[in-house]
Write a protein that holds these residues in place. Structure first.
Motif: not given
Lengths: 232, 854
Positions: B629-633, B636-640
């Protein structure tokens, strides 16, 4: 007017009942014909075949020169509406309509406006002696009166052919006699062909031709020379 | 040309059967009224949301947001420095609980009042030209400006104190000014206050964050261009959108509720179709001989067809107009219900908007009402036009037995049921709600075609029982059903529809509750929960981590987990984020993780190297264990990677579970929505609950639930959610009862000659009554059997299709045996009551009249 050639009608799939069998019959214009015979001899079936409510299993039925089996359901219905008046033993009046409305109904089916159809129906009711009963519904009329309404309804559009299925079957002898006189007089006046199924020899006495059926076949076809509206 | 003559027949029939016509028209009116009310209330809710957004947005043309989480205040400098920005103002938006017991929530807008007045409309009282004391207002963080509506409700004046629960407990605020209920002041029913944005940061524990930046573009730079520039300059977790998009987001938040209401309204219409079908089937039976006479007099089949459809059309028109009129008044109530659910269940604020007559809604409702009427009358009208006139003219004795088992019905009926069932099973949820709803209608149509066969089969099945229990009359009563399955079909059909909804809704609710019970057992299994609100989350009011520390210090407490439950933007929509201290969570709830390697989960999840996603998130976004999942925080961007799937029903949008430390790091947010409290062995949860309540009393707005209380509370929330379904059940039961009464009366009338013959050959009046009553019982038993069969299909439809469309997850199939068994005596009792009058009528019938009945 009516021509039946080799007409047969059977019912059922397993045990077949032959209601009419290889019948040939010709009835001319303005003839008054009584069809007699015991129960199950095919009288009602014959009537149903002639008015196009039922179709033959074999043979040809022509009314006013038209081959009924060649006509669509709608065309047969139109034929009934425009050329055939029907009178039933059980009257078959529309219970929710008044006597006047019942008589006017066939004209309204032909497209006449209520204001045009109802005066004609009213005068027809006068002809059948029900001037004062025009606003009554069928359940407020006696059996004889109901049948008068049915006759008025059958004749309102001057049909070429008048079919009666035991028209006096549900009436006492006095009322029956009155109805027959009325029918006889009106038929003569309108020059309609009358075909009447009956068990009643008194009723048959008003006709100038009596056809007797048995097991779906014509066993006797007698012609008489009688003056109209006189009875026997 | 034919029609005027036939209208005469129709009008007389209507006059003779006023009650039936009235009930039928009412059926359509009811369906249209519910549909119209729901559509109008839906529109009113959307108008209200859009009005709220419009008033809150003022003249701003763009907004910078980051879901519900907020973003660092430095962003304002970047925004203001962007060429083309005329004005940019920071906003903190908070909904707080005032300490007034009988007052609802209060919306507080934290703004820079000086700059903000260029953006938003604040109309101060005539008595004051500006804020009473600007210096005090800015200097004291507990100052606020209040709407006159709210102030008047509580007798507050300038200088008075207003007690409010904040992140630091209960605090008194000083009213420094009043504004009139226009512009911003009219939002949220006037429950609105304004305070300085930097004071709001302090009192609501926002650190150095803002919730939103509202901005205006300069005339020289178009909005789209400025939006592009801002997107390029700001971090990925920040969104720059037009204010209208926020309205869209609010609409998305209440989608499930709106869908649920819409489905209810369609069901009401479907019920209307069945009422019409039922009524016209009765009418055709009643007017059997009349049709024969009309045909013998030269009325074509198509005109018999037209006559019945014409009647349906007129009923549809009258029913639709009445329904729209009634629906308009119903809309006001529906609007209140929806507004209240939107606020209480979804936390969505709105501005009261009275329902309005929308021409499109009026026309759609009218068209649907008329269409429903015509669809309902279609089959009976066709049956009437196909009647054999010779058969119709004969008396009842000479009528042929009905050919209920004709392939013309069985083949298309079976095919429709089969095809629609396969579609329900295999069709993806993305094909569209209208198409999916039509599957249920097709199944119902198929079952309707099969009804005579089902009635005959079921009647044969219960024949021995009725024979044994009811004697000769019992046998005769069932014989009547076997002989004339189509006549009984009308009643059984009404029962089938009513009971189908009762059984399937009951099954769905039971299955849903069972599922929720399992979920709470596996996931919400801490001994106590201390929450900011009844929904376990709040968009504005949060605890600080200090709350967890204070509870943790209690000697009875073994451990606590601070939980943040919020929503973030995700792929153009939104998703819930549940940020929890994973060590504690995994220790008590690892059973709830359904996919993935438990070793991986235990290793990587607490380190913030992966996430868990809920089952509905997985279904909605088609992602599985091993996917990412790619989350826009905001930072920055979190890709987990997805480490596991977890059963969770907190959000219909789907949930992402991550370690709290990871969330804090990327979202710069340490707020707490609820605290899970685990007690030491042997400690009494109720006693500790009281202790925590004492600890927080007067300082925090904290709701403390024991595990048992939480489950009861969630159960009551589920009941509240299913309120609409309970309303459906009432409608369904009314339909069934109307159907039974209608058809039994007609059945007795139609069989008057039959009853008279029974009397003539020596049958007692009491035997006639017994026959009628036993037939009603037989019909009710067959109705329950057929209703249960129809429910099997509808349960499948609801648990797969409806549930996936509305909530994003499937509910397990469950058949409500107990409900079906309980319904049997209840339906039989209703049938007996409904049959009582017809039975009396049959007893009092004159034998001579009935035998001579034409």
């Amino acid at each position: 007017m009516i021509q039946l050639t080799g007409v047969s009608k059977s019912y059922g799939l397993g045990k077949v009942v032959q209601a009419v069998s290889g019948m040939n019959l010709q009835i001319g214009p303005a003839e008054r014909v009584a069809v007699m015979g015991p129960s199950g001899s095919g009288k009602s079936t014959l009537l149903n075949l002639i008015c196009g409510l039922d179709g033959p299993t074999a043979g040809s039925v022509k009314v006013d020169g038209m081959e009924l089996s060649a006509l669509s359901d709608d065309a047969r219905t139109r034929l009934r509406r425009e050329k055939i008046g029907m009178i039933f033993q059980t009257f078959n009046l529309l219970p929710t309509l008044t006597a006047l409305e019942n008589v006017a109904f066939p004209l309204r089916l032909q497209g006449l406006a209520k204001k045009d159809a109802e005066p004609r129906a009213a005068s027809m009711l006068v002809r059948v002696g029900l001037k004062d009963r025009s606003s009554h519904r069928p359940d407020e009329l006696s059996g004889g009166e109901r049948q008068r309404v049915a006759i008025a309804r059958a004749l309102i559009f001057r049909p070429l052919l008048l079919l009666g299925d035991e028209p006096t079957g549900n009436l006492d002898s006095v009322s029956g006699e009155e109805i027959l006189r009325l029918l006889d007089g009106l038929q003569h006046e309108y020059a309609s062909t009358l075909l009447m199924v009956t068990h009643n020899s008194q009723a048959a006495g008003y006709c100038n031709r009596i056809i007797t059926l048995h097991d779906g076949r014509i066993v006797k076809d007698e012609r008489f020379d009688r003056a109209p509206a006189t009875g026997r | 040309m034919m029609i005027p003559a036939l209208w005469q027949i129709s009008s007389r029939q209507w006059r003779a059967h006023r009650l039936r016509v009235l009930m039928t028209t009412l059926g359509i009116a009811l369906g249209v009224a519910v549909f119209f009310a729901v559509r109008t209330a839906n529109t009113a809710l959307l108008d209200s949301l859009s009005l709220t957004v419009e008033r809150l947005a003022g003249k701003s043309t763009l907004e910078v947001t980051s879901g519900e989480t907020g973003f660092p205040e430095e962003v304002i400098d970047t925004v203001r420095a962007t060429p083309g920005v005329e004005l940019a103002e920071p906003v903190i938006e908070v909904i707080v609980h005032s300490a007034f017991a009988d007052e609802g929530n209060l919306l507080i807008l934290g703004v820079d009042t000086t700059g903000d007045q260029q953006l938003r409309q604040y109309e101060f009282d005539r008595s004051q030209t500006e804020i009473a004391d600007p210096l005090t207002y800015l200097a004291q963080p507990n100052s606020l400006l209040l709407s006159r509506a709210f102030a008047e409700r509580h007798g507050l004046r300038i200088g008075d104190r207003l007690p409010i629960f904040t992140a630091h407990g209960r605090k008194d605020f000083i009213v420094q000014g009043l504004f009139q209920p226009v512009g911003v002041g009219a939002v949220f029913g006037g429950n609105v206050a304004v305070m300085d944005v930097y004071s709001a940061q302090v009192v609501f524990d926002r650190g150095r964050s803002f919730d939103r930046i509202d901005l205006m573009n300069s005339r020289s730079v178009p909005v789209d261009e400025l939006q592009r520039r801002l997107c390029a300059r700001l971090p990925a977790g920040l969104e720059t959108v037009r204010p209208q998009m926020r309205g869209q987001a609010l609409e998305n938040a209440v989608t499930a509720m709106r869908l649920g209401m819409l489905i209810t309204s369609f069901i009401a219409l479907l019920v209307g179709v069945y009422i019409i079908f039922n009524s016209f089937t009765i009418a055709v039976n009643q007017r059997w001989k009349e049709i024969g006479i009309l045909r013998s007099l030269g009325v074509e089949r198509r005109n018999v067809y037209a006559m019945f459809l014409g009647e349906a059309l007129l009923m549809g028109v009258i029913g639709s107009i009445s329904g729209i009129a009634g629906g308009f008044y119903l809309a006001a109530a529906a609007s209140k219900v929806m507004g209240s659910i939107a606020a209480s269940v979804y936390g969505v604020i709105s501005t009261a908007v009275a329902p309005r007559l929308h021409p499109v809604t009026v026309l759609t409702s009218f068209a649907l009402g008329v269409a429903a009427s015509l669809i309902g009358a279609w089959f009976p009208a066709r049956a009437a036009s196909c009647l054999d006139p010779i058969l119709a003219l004969h008396n009842i004795e000479s009528r042929q037995p009905e050919s209920s088992l004709g392939w013309k019905r069985i083949a298309p009926g079976s095919a429709l049921v089969l095809v629609a069932s396969l579609l329900v099973h295999f069709s993806p949820s993305r094909v569209g709600m209208t198409l999916q709803l039509s599957y249920a209608a097709v199944i119902l149509l198929g079952l309707t075609l099969l009804l005579p066969m089902l009635v005959q089969g079921s009647a044969r099945l219960i024949h021995p029982v009725m024979d044994w229990a009811g004697g000769a009359e019992g046998g005769l009563a069932v014989d009547a059903m076997v002989r004339s399955p189509r006549r009984s079909s009308a009643t059984v059909g009404a029962l089938m529809v009513g009971l189908m909804f009762v059984f399937s809704t009951g099954a769905y609710i039971q299955s849903y509750k069972h599922m929720i019970g399992r979920w709470t057992h596996r996931m919400l299994n801490s001994d106590l929960v201390v929450a900011t609100s009844t929904l376990l989350r709040s968009t504005s009011y949060h605890f600080s981590e200090d709350m967890g520390n204070r509870i943790s210090a209690l000697p009875e407490v073994k451990s606590v987990e601070n939980v943040r439950f919020t929503f973030i933007p995700f792929q153009g929509d939104s998703a819930a984020v549940i940020a929890i201290e994973m060590d504690g969570f995994l220790a008590r709830a690892s059973d709830a993780i359904e996919g993935g390697s438990s070793r991986h989960v235990r290793e990587l999840l607490p380190r913030g190297e992966g996430v868990l996603v809920s089952n509905n998130f997985s279904a909605r976004w088609r992602c599985r264990v091993g996917g990412r999942v790619r989350l826009n925080a905001p930072t920055g961007v979190l890709d987990l990677p997805i480490l596991g799937i977890v059963e969770d029903y907190r959000s219909d949008k789907g949930s992402i579970f991550m370690d709290r430390a990871l969330y804090k790091k990327f979202w710069k947010d340490d707020a707490v929505d609820f605290v899970d409290v685990n007690l030491k062995p042997g400690e009494d949860a109720t006693l500790v609950k009281r202790k925590i309540e004492r600890l927080t009393s007067g300082s925090e707005h904290a709701l403390v639930y024991t595990n048992a209380e939480l489950r009861i509370w969630i159960g009551s929330l589920v009941d509240q959610f299913f309120l609409l379904n309970y309303m459906q059940l009432v409608v369904a039961v009314v339909v069934a009862v109307v159907g039974i009464v209608n058809t039994l009366i007609v059945s007795v009338m139609e069989r008057s000659r039959e009853f008279a013959i029974v009397r003539a050959v020596g049958g007692y009046c009491s035997q006639i009554r017994k026959m009628v009553l036993l037939e009603a019982v037989a019909i009710s038993i067959v109705g329950v059997m057929v209703g249960a069969l129809a429910a099997v299909f509808n349960i499948q439809f609801m648990s797969r299709t409806v549930s996936t469309v509305v909530a994003g997850y499937e509910v397990p199939f469950y058949f409500p045996w107990l409900l079906v068994l309980a319904a049997l005596p209840a339906v039989a009792a209703v049938s007996l009551l409904a049959a009582w009058l017809p039975a009396l009528r049959a007893m009092r019938m004159s034998v001579i009249e009935a035998i001579g009945y034409e």
